[in-house]
Design an enzyme around this catalytic site. Sequence first.
Site, PDB file in Angstrom:
ATOM      1  CE  LYS A  52      -3.832  -2.471   2.162  1.00  0.00           C
ATOM      2  NZ  LYS A  52      -4.708  -2.736   3.316  1.00  0.00           N
ATOM      3  CD  GLN A  96      -3.608  -4.558   6.281  1.00  0.00           C
ATOM      4  OE1 GLN A  96      -3.712  -3.463   5.734  1.00  0.00           O
ATOM      5  NE2 GLN A  96      -4.052  -5.664   5.708  1.00  0.00           N
ATOM      6  CG  ASP A 119      -9.432  -0.138   5.263  1.00  0.00           C
ATOM      7  OD1 ASP A 119      -9.177  -0.578   4.121  1.00  0.00           O
ATOM      8  OD2 ASP A 119      -8.676  -0.271   6.233  1.00  0.00           O
TER       9      ASP A 119
HETATM   10  N1  GUN Z   1      -7.107  -7.015   6.093  1.00  0.00           N
HETATM   11  C1  GUN Z   1      -7.502  -7.706   5.001  1.00  0.00           C
HETATM   12  N2  GUN Z   1      -8.012  -6.876   4.072  1.00  0.00           N
HETATM   13  C2  GUN Z   1      -7.944  -5.634   4.582  1.00  0.00           C
HETATM   14  C3  GUN Z   1      -8.324  -4.351   4.088  1.00  0.00           C
HETATM   15  O1  GUN Z   1      -8.851  -4.185   2.987  1.00  0.00           O
HETATM   16  N3  GUN Z   1      -8.072  -3.310   4.919  1.00  0.00           N
HETATM   17  C4  GUN Z   1      -7.520  -3.479   6.156  1.00  0.00           C
HETATM   18  N4  GUN Z   1      -7.339  -2.383   6.908  1.00  0.00           N
HETATM   19  N5  GUN Z   1      -7.168  -4.647   6.647  1.00  0.00           N
HETATM   20  C5  GUN Z   1      -7.379  -5.724   5.852  1.00  0.00           C
END
Ligand code: GUN
Length: 295
Positions: A52, A96, A119
Amino acid sequence: MQLLDGKLTAAAYKAQLAAQVKNLQSQGLRPPHLAAILVGDNGASETYVASKVKNCAEVGFESTLIRLTANTTEAELLDTITQCNNNDAIDGILVQLPLPKHISEQKVIEAIDPAKDVDGFHPVSVGKLVQGLDTFVPATPYGIMLMLEHYNINTKGKHAVVIGRSNIVGRPMSVLLSSNHPYGNCTVTVAHSHTHNLADLCKQADIVVAALGKPGFVTADMIKPGAVVIDVGITRVADATKKTGFAIKGDVDFDSVAPLTSYITPVPGGVGLMTIAGLLQNTLKAYLFRKGITL
Ligand code: GUN
């Protein structure tokens, strides 16, 4: 069968984003800024967050990676989120998931300012999504919608089966596919661990979205010829032939299923890369919203 190529598609959206950032900077404005918070040392999470951050740089966004140790308390994490909420130089915040067991994911999600919720996990964002209002769409379902758009796949009136009802993928995906939207208007069945006759249900589907996290679960006998198959699985499976010691496996048994389909996403190289494109789009959206800019 045509591959839905996440690499090419994400690159096309990223090129657009990079041009938009250049345009903003030519007007003397700062670029969008994402804060990513990583708690603990989950190997997969480390990889995703690193990707990311790297992708932010590739489109000209700023990013800040906040790393906290696995024994960080819930109060400390909530305090970090409050600091990001109050920092005017930060447009988007993501924490995350998964988090260490002693921290409530729900409390953390609800602590994020909905205006910075890139998110799309905050109940305010989810509520708006369900009501068909403009909001942040969770990055993976958003990325899948961008892919359907990029390949101009006709979804109207089709029967979609979404396998999995998670808040991150399955649930929002089912809402998007059923909503009144150029790449929505499907009749959607949400399947989960209590669903009876899943193979028969899938076999009736024009579109199958597999988001259950079980490698190779969807097999050829479950697929109607000509179906569109979207594989959201990204499970690490031990593989001694790989340098890392593992291979990434999707939820679809690609080799047997692919020849039957009209379109299919590979793993890797499919949905995973589109998740990042969705997140970047959301970060630009947060920036524009906070600055009151309409493009
Ligand atoms: N863990 C798995 N997929 C995601 C996501 O799209 N965002 C976040 N913050 N954590 C995740």
